[in-house]
Enzyme design. Structure first.
Site, PDB file in Angstrom:
ATOM      1  N   GLU A   8     -35.791  24.304  61.914  1.00  0.00           N
ATOM      2  CA  GLU A   8     -36.692  25.250  61.262  1.00  0.00           C
ATOM      3  C   GLU A   8     -37.029  24.761  59.860  1.00  0.00           C
ATOM      4  O   GLU A   8     -36.576  23.692  59.435  1.00  0.00           O
ATOM      5  CB  GLU A   8     -36.056  26.637  61.210  1.00  0.00           C
ATOM      6  CG  GLU A   8     -34.678  26.669  60.535  1.00  0.00           C
ATOM      7  CD  GLU A   8     -34.052  28.054  60.549  1.00  0.00           C
ATOM      8  OE1 GLU A   8     -34.515  28.906  59.758  1.00  0.00           O
ATOM      9  OE2 GLU A   8     -33.106  28.281  61.342  1.00  0.00           O
ATOM     10  N   ASP A  61     -30.899  24.200  66.086  1.00  0.00           N
ATOM     11  CA  ASP A  61     -31.633  25.095  65.188  1.00  0.00           C
ATOM     12  C   ASP A  61     -32.470  24.216  64.268  1.00  0.00           C
ATOM     13  O   ASP A  61     -31.965  23.609  63.328  1.00  0.00           O
ATOM     14  CB  ASP A  61     -30.623  25.944  64.404  1.00  0.00           C
ATOM     15  CG  ASP A  61     -31.275  26.845  63.364  1.00  0.00           C
ATOM     16  OD1 ASP A  61     -32.497  26.774  63.172  1.00  0.00           O
ATOM     17  OD2 ASP A  61     -30.530  27.623  62.735  1.00  0.00           O
ATOM     18  N   ASP A  85     -27.052  36.504  67.015  1.00  0.00           N
ATOM     19  CA  ASP A  85     -26.548  35.220  66.518  1.00  0.00           C
ATOM     20  C   ASP A  85     -25.906  35.459  65.163  1.00  0.00           C
ATOM     21  O   ASP A  85     -26.347  36.309  64.397  1.00  0.00           O
ATOM     22  CB  ASP A  85     -27.652  34.158  66.442  1.00  0.00           C
ATOM     23  CG  ASP A  85     -28.825  34.570  65.572  1.00  0.00           C
ATOM     24  OD1 ASP A  85     -28.768  34.377  64.341  1.00  0.00           O
ATOM     25  OD2 ASP A  85     -29.826  35.087  66.127  1.00  0.00           O
TER      26      ASP A  85
END
Length: 295
Positions: free
Chosen positions: A177, A175, A86
């Protein structure tokens, strides 16, 4: 066979330090300017309260905060199977032909962050990976404290996160986090965070017909959603666990992983400096089934 609906760096130290120095320089310049115009030191330092400006976040930044492993952990023994990476603008120019020649079969790349930021390398990386035969996809770095999940999902879907059945495009990634700029859970309760994620998921699916992939770490998910099992039957799990173990730890509520980010300090031909390395839980045929939304 992967369960699709289951249920940086340390970048190379040089590249990671480059990111941190760039961020620190922003705060230092603000402080110097404040002193120049006569503000108190405390007022001049105020911009550092948000040490990671919009657009500077990258996949794994929050994981680095809650795992902080020594450089290199997790690389040995994980180079088998279907390999991926990524990337974001922090990797700079990428030679995607060399990446594919090195055995990398898939890549997700940063497209958006929050509700206004578009990664400046995305429009180059996305078609170039496709042309090189890398099965590609886009990811959105969530900022749940800035707007609703629906707003961010719409922004993502309109700016790189869309999907097409062309044999080389993966569904988009949320994403989610550790907050790189403040409280880990972005000031949201566990219930509010669950609702935010579900809002993003429902909106993204309505826009693209696909279940969004969830990228997260066990530590963050367990703390900020309470180990919620509400996404296990909806979203493929991309788990971030930088370890030399033979399998990752899973967030509470998930029974299996579809993608595993096993290190933030890998290396791949065609990419300058270290890069996140990932493994798909299955064969290339199963990866293509995920890309094409087929059984």
């Amino acid at each position: 066979m992967p369960l699709f609906r289951t249920p940086r760096t340390p970048l190379a130290p040089r590249r990671r330090l480059g990111r941190r120095r760039a961020l620190a320089a922003t705060g230092a310049l603000a402080a110097a300017f404040g002193m120049l115009i006569g503000l108190s030191p405390g007022a001049a330092a105020a911009p550092q309260d948000d040490p990671v400006p919009l657009g500077h976040a990258y996949m794994g930044m929050g994981v680095d905060k809650d795992q902080n492993p020594p450089s290199g952990i997790g690389i040995a023994g994980h180079g088998d199977g279907v390999q991926g990476i990524d990337v974001s603008h922090w990797q700079g120019a990428i030679n995607w032909g060399a990446v594919r020649g090195a055995g990398i079969q898939f890549a997700w790349m940063k497209a958006t962050e929050g509700t206004t930021y578009k990664d400046p390398r995305f429009n180059t990386n996305y078609p170039a990976a496709h042309a090189a035969g890398v099965i590609r996809g886009a990811y959105h770095f969530a900022r749940p404290n800035s707007s609703s999940g629906a707003t961010q999902a719409n922004f993502f879907a309109s700016n790189g996160g869309a999907w097409s059945r062309d044999n080389l495009t993966l569904p988009g990634v949320l994403d989610i986090e550790n907050n790189p700029s403040g409280a880990a859970c972005y000031g949201l309760s566990q219930t509010a965070m669950r609702n935010w994620i579900l809002d993003f998921y429902n909106t993204y699916k309505a826009r693209t017909t696909r279940d969004v992939v969830i990228y997260t770490s066990p530590s963050w998910w367990n703390s900020c959603t309470g180990g919620w099992n509400g996404m296990a039957t909806r979203s493929p799990l991309w788990v971030a666990h930088w370890t030399a173990n033979h399998s990752p730890s899973l967030p509470g509520g998930f029974g299996a992983w579809t993608v595993w980010q096993y290190t933030s300090s890998g290396s791949v031909s065609g990419v300058s400096g270290n890069v996140d390395r990932n493994k798909f839980n299955g064969s290339r045929d199963r990866l293509l089934a995920l890309a094409n939304n087929t059984p």
